[in-house]
Scaffold this active site. Structure first.
Site, PDB file in Angstrom:
ATOM      1  N   LYS B 134      15.854  31.382  72.182  1.00  0.00           N
ATOM      2  CA  LYS B 134      16.049  31.727  73.595  1.00  0.00           C
ATOM      3  C   LYS B 134      16.609  30.543  74.380  1.00  0.00           C
ATOM      4  O   LYS B 134      16.202  29.392  74.173  1.00  0.00           O
ATOM      5  CB  LYS B 134      14.690  32.133  74.167  1.00  0.00           C
ATOM      6  CG  LYS B 134      14.679  32.578  75.618  1.00  0.00           C
ATOM      7  CD  LYS B 134      13.249  32.903  76.047  1.00  0.00           C
ATOM      8  CE  LYS B 134      13.169  33.440  77.464  1.00  0.00           C
ATOM      9  NZ  LYS B 134      11.760  33.781  77.833  1.00  0.00           N
ATOM     10  N   SER B 209      11.692  38.254  79.666  1.00  0.00           N
ATOM     11  CA  SER B 209      12.860  37.429  79.820  1.00  0.00           C
ATOM     12  C   SER B 209      13.511  37.055  78.488  1.00  0.00           C
ATOM     13  O   SER B 209      14.644  36.585  78.500  1.00  0.00           O
ATOM     14  CB  SER B 209      12.504  36.166  80.599  1.00  0.00           C
ATOM     15  OG  SER B 209      11.616  35.353  79.866  1.00  0.00           O
ATOM     16  N   SER B 233       7.299  38.252  78.485  1.00  0.00           N
ATOM     17  CA  SER B 233       8.680  37.956  78.115  1.00  0.00           C
ATOM     18  C   SER B 233       8.985  37.934  76.622  1.00  0.00           C
ATOM     19  O   SER B 233      10.150  37.965  76.233  1.00  0.00           O
ATOM     20  CB  SER B 233       9.115  36.633  78.749  1.00  0.00           C
ATOM     21  OG  SER B 233       9.271  36.779  80.134  1.00  0.00           O
TER      22      SER B 233
END
EC number: 3.5.1.4
Lengths: 548, 548
Positions: B134, B209, B233
């Site tokens: 990420k 996220s 997330s």
């Protein structure tokens, strides 16, 4: 709730009521001890109130007491009675108690004896052990005052999780002990309970904030006490009274069930731990309260077993930090460190110099974190009855420069703390480059305070203690001797490096300090509590010749 | 640093540069997929860019890939090439990447192959595994943007501790993936990187996220991704893309080395964890990064081993919470839960109803804690280039009711969090009174979101995810099927209990949701991560018939 300026009456009434809890037969003759007599440590043995067996009982560490109870040599009642008597004497000598439950404790002890006799079964590994508990650690039915007059009658109805575990294991809470009002002091004084002094030298403080425990256990008025530590409050009174103790890594032992000034702090967490007469007692208590799976009740505890004593290398590498670069320790502390280091070397261990890593910076982060809300809660609690601040606490806590922080200011400090912790861990681990083993140091030997106790109302340098709270490194206290006014002379050639350093330097006077215990701090990395105690046991054996 | 209103040029330039990293041969013909084509999950297999072997490789979980590399069936290069191709395709379908390092990754894979061939030794247990990371998880030399245009060129020079452990074990970081600007969104959109969509239904979000990871791994463009989770997330994008994943208890895995909006937060901590295709992959990664002793580098990690899969009772007791009392889940989520419960019962396990304990109260504590500094840091970072908020993030983060708290307000919320955690733990443990085993429930089966994904720019109810962040209970995601517009009809008879509930209820339309993955959340108590995964493996086997 009390109204303004009631504090004097409250204090008088509360202290008066406490006095009545001491049986006539255990009262010291008025002329036995002079008010200005400093060393009263021999009084419990010489006053004639305790029998020879009671003196034997009260000279043991908790492990030895338990062995004698469990093998039937002593009854729980005999043990309890001995410690009740000695605690009563200690109270008259150093004013260390807030709650006295002799009758209830003796009843509980008799019940344990009956049940043991009837079933042959112990209630648990602490069957029959009297334990003392610091004021603000909640015990159902006993007051938690935090030293505030307005909380004189604050009686929680539930035990702290830690206390619950001790009781389940068979311990008997027989007294609660003094702490300074607010808890934010390294000596022990409050309007509510008066001043607690040091039994080895009453001109000096017993330390704080667990100063009642320090004074009581120091006089063997309790085999083991429960203290708490957010900035030295277990370690300092252990050190000032010749005791063993640990401030464990936070979240190892449950801190649930305390009466506090302010709840919800995340800045620097407080820890709870035993104050006692041996490393093995420290280990015993930590193991027992952890076996009770406190995480099932307290989400603040890490679910992590407290292991039995782990093996450590035969040849240890100990870091030695004599001076933190801020306040030079007094001569007896330096002597204690040097003698310990010499013995360790002579026993084949390695001692390497450990230079402090920016300890003033640590305090500059820690101090505002301790007072993130500006100390307003403390002032509000004092204001309820109009009681004034004690002098040393006022200097620290009522500092007009302290103010309530904003969330962003607080986060900035948190971030500084995180950064410092990372840097320090790297610094510590990098000691591997200068050890013969190639390992980082196994522990750090250092002072816990620049002084071996100090006179009342002095604001001392907190850095040697608070440093490790900020980092959350466990610290173990090991007593190593006593100040000797013939040996521990002033160091006239030392040139102080700052005002604070000078204040401490100028304070020292060998005759005033005579007979005060000298103790050292042994520090380990976060969460390595068991290993630190194992190293501590080796150091203790080398330095003190005791094996426990 | 960029000046105001530069954001459009920055975004254009950054996205343009990224496009050039996709080799011509791996580009999809322009007419292959229509812009309004929803389900693109079959495209990687049907587009002809991957060979049969590459399709085999990219249909495996990480454990299976590693077995094949380690026994010599596949080279690391073959595996890497297969995933590079498939990631390139995924990028063209759902816009999930921020960094593309195909050349570097293939070089690294070739080196591993050479060394393996020469020495017969693997670099480590992840030898040759391509891993995606990420955006804001720092990888040395690759950008960490947090979705902000002003951070488009922010390139850290050190790996996050978690990443370092993966690399040491032999993993190859081959791409980084999108996240919503600020990180505080459950969908993935930013001005800098555009919008990431869901490969199973591009009319719906991929979650957030860690939405780039969700979309990429969902299309098997990576065998395993690294996500982070402060309010869902990891779990939400796992759920929306048919993946397995865990938000572990905080302080188990190192969160050191992230690019963040604000440092120093102590309110609700974020956690890092794997997003992948099996429970066994989750376990593998957690064990490997913990074996690397991250606590030697990151003081934020608890020194606690990640054990191998523990034994769990043969007959499990699973709590079932279908509705949190705030927002009723959509019909496919309810069907998923009910079918799973029925299968568990049929397999001999016990399923007991679990009534939610004041989940709205939890959100009312969590929401201001997420924005304790008033979100000012986020606004300041947007303001650097003048970029506007995306709609859903604006609703949550630019809420004018949010403001910077004072330390006392913050402590009050911390205290409310502590109190709620204690109450919830007791509530959870009290389930022992209603289970046939007399044990508390072994895990709680519940939704992770009211919806199986949802349309872009909708502000969904965060409670099913954030509840467990506030409590710090680990959550595991298990996919169980897909929305079927013929079966998952609207529930016309349901009467919403609030505006928020009605907004969600009114949103659901079976045809719009068709083919979206349905996933469930399994929750356990704090620090019982290994046990939760062990229970998850049983549930997975019962519900999905897979054993892994």
């Amino acid at each position: 709730m009390a109204s303004k300026s009631d504090w004097k009456q409250i204090a008088e009434k509360t202290q008066g009521a406490l006095k009545t809890k001491i049986p006539e037969a255990w009262r010291l003759p008025e002329d036995l001890v002079q008010a200005d007599q400093r060393d009263v440590s021999h009084v419990p043995a010489s006053c004639g109130i305790l029998s020879d067996r009671e003196l034997s009982i009260t000279s043991c560490d908790a492990t030895a007491v338990l062995q004698k109870i469990h093998n039937g040599d002593w009854s729980a009642e005999q043990v309890c009675l001995a410690f009740c008597k000695r605690a009563a004497i200690a109270q008259q000598l150093v004013n260390c108690l807030t709650e006295i439950c002799f009758d209830e404790a003796l009843n509980a002890a008799r019940k344990l004896d009956q049940s043991f006799k009837a079933t042959g079964k112990l209630k648990g590994p602490l069957h029959g052990l009297p334990i003392s508990v610091k004021d603000h650690v909640n015990v159902a039915g006993l007051r938690s005052t935090l030293g505030y007059c307005c909380l004189a009658d604050n009686v929680p109805n539930e035990d702290a999780v830690f206390v619950k575990a001790l009781k389940s294991a068979g311990a008997i809470i027989f007294v609660k002990t003094t702490m300074p009002v607010t808890g934010m002091a390294i000596e022990t004084v409050s309007q509510l309970w008066g001043r607690t002094t040091n039994g080895f030298n009453r001109a000096l403080v017993s330390g704080g904030s667990s100063g009642g425990e320090g004074a009581l256990v120091g006089l063997y008025g309790s085999p083991l006490g429960v203290g708490t530590d957010i900035a030295g409050s277990i370690r300092v009174p252990c050190a000032f009274n010749g005791l063993y103790g640990i401030r464990p890594s936070t979240r190892r032992l449950s801190y649930e069930g305390m009466t506090s000034n302010v709840s919800g702090g995340r800045a620097i967490a407080a820890a709870i731990g035993p104050m006692c007469h041996s490393i093995r007692d420290v280990e015993l208590i930590c193991q027992i309260v952890t076996k009770a799976t406190p995480w099932e009740e307290d989400p603040g505890v890490v679910q992590k077993e407290w292991t039995t004593r782990p093996n450590v290398p035969e040849k240890l590498t100990i870091g030695l930090m004599k001076f933190d670069g801020v306040v030079m320790p007094h001569p007896p502390i330096l002597r204690g460190l040097e003698e310990a280091a010499a013995k360790l070397k002579a026993a084949g261990h390695e001692v390497v110099e450990f230079k402090p890593y920016q300890h003033q910076r640590a305090w500059d982060i820690a101090y505002p974190l301790y007072y993130a809300t500006g100390g307003k809660e403390m002032q509000a609690l004092l204001d309820v009855t109009g009681e004034p601040w004690p002098p040393a606490a006022a200097k620290l806590s009522a500092n007009p420069e302290l103010r309530e922080l904003s969330a962003r200011e607080l986060y900035k400090l948190f971030n500084q703390q995180d950064t410092y912790k990372k840097e320090y861990l790297k610094y510590w681990n990098d000691t591997s480059k200068s050890t013969s083993s190639g390992r980082p140091i196994d522990a750090l030997l250092c002072p816990i305070n620049p002084c071996a106790s100090y006179p009342h109302d002095f604001l001392t340098w907190w850095g040697y203690a608070a440093q490790w709270n900020l980092l959350d490194y466990p610290g173990v206290i090991i007593p190593v001797g006593f100040v000797d006014n013939a040996r521990d002379l002033q160091n006239a050639s030392y040139k102080p490096i700052s005002d604070t350093d000078k204040t401490h330097h100028d304070l020292y006077e060998p005759s005033l300090w005579h007979n005060a215990p000298i103790s050292l701090q042994l520090v380990g990395r976060q969460f390595e509590d068991e290993r630190l105690l194992a190293v501590g046991a080796v150091v203790d054996k080398v330095v003190n010749g005791v094996s426990g």
